[in-house]
Design a protein around this motif. Structure first.
Motif, short mmCIF file in Angstrom:
data_model
loop_
_atom_site.label_atom_id
_atom_site.label_comp_id
_atom_site.label_asym_id
_atom_site.label_seq_id
_atom_site.Cartn_x
_atom_site.Cartn_y
_atom_site.Cartn_z
N PRO A 64 0.84 -1.12 -0.11
CA PRO A 64 0.02 -0.01 0.21
C PRO A 64 0.50 1.79 -0.05
CG PRO A 64 0.05 -1.13 2.26
CD PRO A 64 0.75 -2.50 1.48
N LEU A 65 0.52 1.76 -0.56
CA LEU A 65 1.49 3.77 -0.59
C LEU A 65 0.58 4.37 -0.13
CD1 LEU A 65 2.61 3.88 -4.88
CD2 LEU A 65 3.70 2.84 -2.51
N ASP A 66 -0.62 4.18 0.45
CA ASP A 66 -1.08 5.00 1.35
C ASP A 66 -1.09 5.83 3.22
OD1 ASP A 66 -2.37 2.65 1.84
OD2 ASP A 66 -4.85 3.37 1.30
N GLU A 67 -2.12 5.77 3.80
CA GLU A 67 -1.86 6.08 5.33
C GLU A 67 -1.57 4.27 6.08
OE1 GLU A 67 -4.91 7.34 3.86
OE2 GLU A 67 -5.96 5.67 4.58
N LYS A 68 -1.32 3.22 5.02
CA LYS A 68 -1.58 1.96 5.89
C LYS A 68 -0.48 1.69 5.85
CE LYS A 68 -5.97 -0.27 3.53
NZ LYS A 68 -6.45 0.61 2.47
N ASN A 69 0.98 2.28 5.03
CA ASN A 69 2.20 1.79 4.48
C ASN A 69 2.79 2.01 5.91
OD1 ASN A 69 4.71 2.22 4.42
ND2 ASN A 69 3.94 1.76 2.12
N LEU A 70 2.94 2.06 6.27
CA LEU A 70 4.15 2.08 7.91
C LEU A 70 5.60 2.86 7.31
CD1 LEU A 70 4.71 -2.11 9.05
CD2 LEU A 70 3.22 -0.22 10.67
N ALA A 71 6.03 3.20 6.19
CA ALA A 71 6.86 4.37 6.44
C ALA A 71 5.73 5.51 6.77
CB ALA A 71 7.38 4.27 5.37
N PHE A 72 4.48 5.22 5.93
CA PHE A 72 3.46 6.71 5.89
C PHE A 72 3.29 7.13 7.38
CE2 PHE A 72 -0.37 8.80 6.36
CZ PHE A 72 -0.61 9.66 4.95
N GLN A 73 3.50 5.95 8.05
CA GLN A 73 3.21 5.94 9.35
C GLN A 73 3.40 6.87 10.24
OE1 GLN A 73 0.85 2.20 10.86
NE2 GLN A 73 -0.73 2.34 9.19
N ALA A 109 9.83 1.65 8.90
CA ALA A 109 9.37 2.31 9.21
C ALA A 109 9.80 3.19 10.36
CB ALA A 109 8.03 2.07 10.44
N ALA A 110 11.17 2.19 10.65
CA ALA A 110 12.29 2.77 11.83
C ALA A 110 13.12 3.74 10.85
CB ALA A 110 13.12 1.43 12.44
N ALA A 111 13.82 3.28 9.46
CA ALA A 111 14.44 3.73 8.47
C ALA A 111 14.10 5.52 8.52
CB ALA A 111 14.57 3.28 7.47
N THR A 112 12.44 5.54 8.46
CA THR A 112 11.51 6.81 8.36
C THR A 112 11.52 7.06 9.67
OG1 THR A 112 10.17 5.61 6.35
CG2 THR A 112 9.28 7.90 7.38
N LEU A 129 13.37 7.83 19.74
CA LEU A 129 12.94 7.33 18.54
C LEU A 129 12.54 5.22 18.34
CD1 LEU A 129 15.96 8.49 15.96
CD2 LEU A 129 13.34 9.44 16.22
N GLN A 130 13.06 4.83 19.44
CA GLN A 130 12.68 4.32 19.74
C GLN A 130 11.09 3.83 20.48
OE1 GLN A 130 15.68 1.85 21.54
NE2 GLN A 130 16.29 1.21 20.19
N GLU A 131 10.99 4.57 21.75
CA GLU A 131 9.65 5.34 21.97
C GLU A 131 8.30 5.39 20.87
OE1 GLU A 131 10.53 7.56 25.46
OE2 GLU A 131 11.07 6.23 25.71
N LEU A 132 8.89 6.00 20.50
CA LEU A 132 8.45 6.79 19.21
C LEU A 132 7.07 5.44 18.11
CD1 LEU A 132 9.24 9.68 17.35
CD2 LEU A 132 7.06 9.68 18.59
N GLY A 133 8.59 4.68 17.42
CA GLY A 133 8.64 3.43 17.23
C GLY A 133 8.17 1.94 17.55
N VAL A 140 9.07 -2.21 15.50
CA VAL A 140 10.47 -1.33 15.01
C VAL A 140 11.06 -0.95 15.99
CG1 VAL A 140 9.26 0.55 14.67
CG2 VAL A 140 7.94 -0.31 14.21
N PRO A 141 11.18 -1.07 17.23
CA PRO A 141 11.65 -0.34 18.70
C PRO A 141 13.45 -0.62 17.56
CG PRO A 141 10.39 -0.24 19.77
CD PRO A 141 9.98 -0.70 18.02
N PHE A 142 13.42 -2.33 18.01
CA PHE A 142 15.12 -2.82 17.63
C PHE A 142 15.29 -2.29 16.14
CE2 PHE A 142 16.93 -6.39 15.47
CZ PHE A 142 17.35 -6.47 16.19
N CYS A 143 14.10 -2.74 15.12
CA CYS A 143 14.50 -1.69 13.93
C CYS A 143 15.21 -0.48 13.68
CB CYS A 143 13.68 -2.03 12.65
SG CYS A 143 13.19 -3.16 12.84
N ILE A 144 14.56 0.67 14.54
CA ILE A 144 16.10 1.95 14.79
C ILE A 144 17.14 1.58 15.33
CG2 ILE A 144 15.86 3.66 16.56
CD1 ILE A 144 13.32 4.15 14.98
N THR A 145 17.96 0.61 15.97
CA THR A 145 19.05 0.79 16.03
C THR A 145 20.01 -0.24 15.40
OG1 THR A 145 18.59 -0.33 18.62
CG2 THR A 145 19.47 1.81 18.36
N GLY A 146 18.68 -1.92 15.67
CA GLY A 146 19.38 -2.83 14.81
C GLY A 146 21.22 -3.29 15.29
#
Ligand code: CDM
Ligand code: ATP
Length: 287
Positions: A64-73, A109-112, A129-133, A140-146
């Protein structure tokens, strides 16, 4: 006018072990997992837009390219929380298979969050950022720092640990869609005979013993997914037969990964799997 562009890599994650302790009152499950990242990544490009809007594009026709996309969210969340009035165009070059158990959407989402933190010079520390994630998803929190981490709680409480010894990772995704919510929903802890141990996996990693790491691999969600989708079980059996050193399903599936120490074995396993599975990748562990 020069448009400012920045880039972020969003790697896939694998769960080297995953144990579910119990179901919580909020509907989530308390877990113990050791996660790490592999060199299979989406690439995100962020460009400033003159209008206050979020625009997502991708070469992949199947997300999805709308608000369903996690990068959009993720972009909407950071804009709202930090009162950002600028717009952004996010282009997603998807390489990670979707709905695979590899946290593709979560890593985007984390990369965004990381990318927009830089683009808009917000200086948000990683922990924030992890709390937001965590508001976007448990992975998502794990993906922030990897890196490599022990994840507890619903997956958002992280303790970094050293990276496992370097090896090849062969990933194979059967052509089925598995719902994470459905798999957790069907999970029954009283049915589990052998729980994998986070402590023992951590010790194996600290010892840098590849054989011990393979010996400690385990994922209790296999109990659900392998019964629901026998093709995942067949894929696991095939990877073991072809000579992978340790084989496990990642997350809630359906991707199965095999750890392989000897490069000489990689082509044989890859080609053997490609005979009956279209989506196979041979990558390195990200260390
Ligand atoms: C299977 C894993 O990918 C392993 O890393 C994660 O535990 C799931 O992470 P995720 O896809 O980011 O999951 P979320 O988007 O937070 O949750 C999707 C759904 O999975 C279930 N869920 C997820 C995480 C968790 N600890 N307990 C759960 O029961 C919930 O029903 C939730 O509604
Ligand atoms: N940026 C995105 N990339 C991939 N899928 C996305 C994205 N945004 C939203 N989705 C949707 O999210 C769903 C799950 O996709 P994703 O690839 O994140 O699953 P996953 O690898 O199983 O994640 P996890 O391992 O965290 O459970 C799909 O239905 C997909 O349409």
């Amino acid at each position: 006018m020069n448009v400012l562009k920045i880039y972020e890599k969003a790697p896939a994650k694998i769960n080297l072990m995953l144990d579910v302790l119990h179901k919580r009152n909020d509907g989530f499950h308390e877990v113990e997992m050791i996660m790490t990242m592999v060199d299979l990544a989406d690439r995100l490009e962020f460009s400033e837009l003159p209008r206050d809007t979020i625009f997502i594009s991708s070469q992949a026709g199947y997300i999805p390219l709308d608000e369903k996309n996690l990068a959009f969210q993720a972009a909407r969340l950071i804009k709202e929380r930090y009162d950002v009035r600028s717009g952004v165009h996010i282009h997603l070059d998807k390489k990670i298979p979707v709905a695979a158990g590899l946290a593709g959407g979560s890593s985007d989402a984390a990369a965004t969050l990381r990318g927009l933190n830089r683009l808009w010079r917000l200086n948000i520390p990683d922990q924030e950022l992890q709390e937001l994630g965590a508001e976007l998803g448990s992975d998502v929190p794990f993906c922030i720092t990897g890196g490599t981490a022990l994840a507890t709680g619903r997956g958002e409480k992280l303790t970094p640990i050293p990276n496992p010894p370097q090896c090849w990772v062969i990933l194979a995704k059967p052509p089925i869609n598995v719902s994470t919510a459905d798999v957790y929903g069907r999970f029954r802890s009283d049915k589990i005979v052998r729980h994998p141990s986070a402590a023992k996996m951590e010790e194996a990693i600290r010892n840098q013993s590849f054989a011990e790491v393979c010996g400690q691999m385990g994922n209790v969600l296999e109990d659900v997914t392998l019964k629901l989708y026998p093709e995942v079980l067949h894929l696991k059996e095939a990877m073991i037969k072809l000579g992978a050193d340790g084989v496990l399903m990642s997350g809630s599936g359906p991707t199965v990964f095999g750890l392989v120490s000897k490069e000489s074995k990689v082509a044989r396993i890859y080609n053997g799997l490609r005979g009956f599975c279209k989506e196979v990748y041979a990558v390195r562990m990200l260390t």
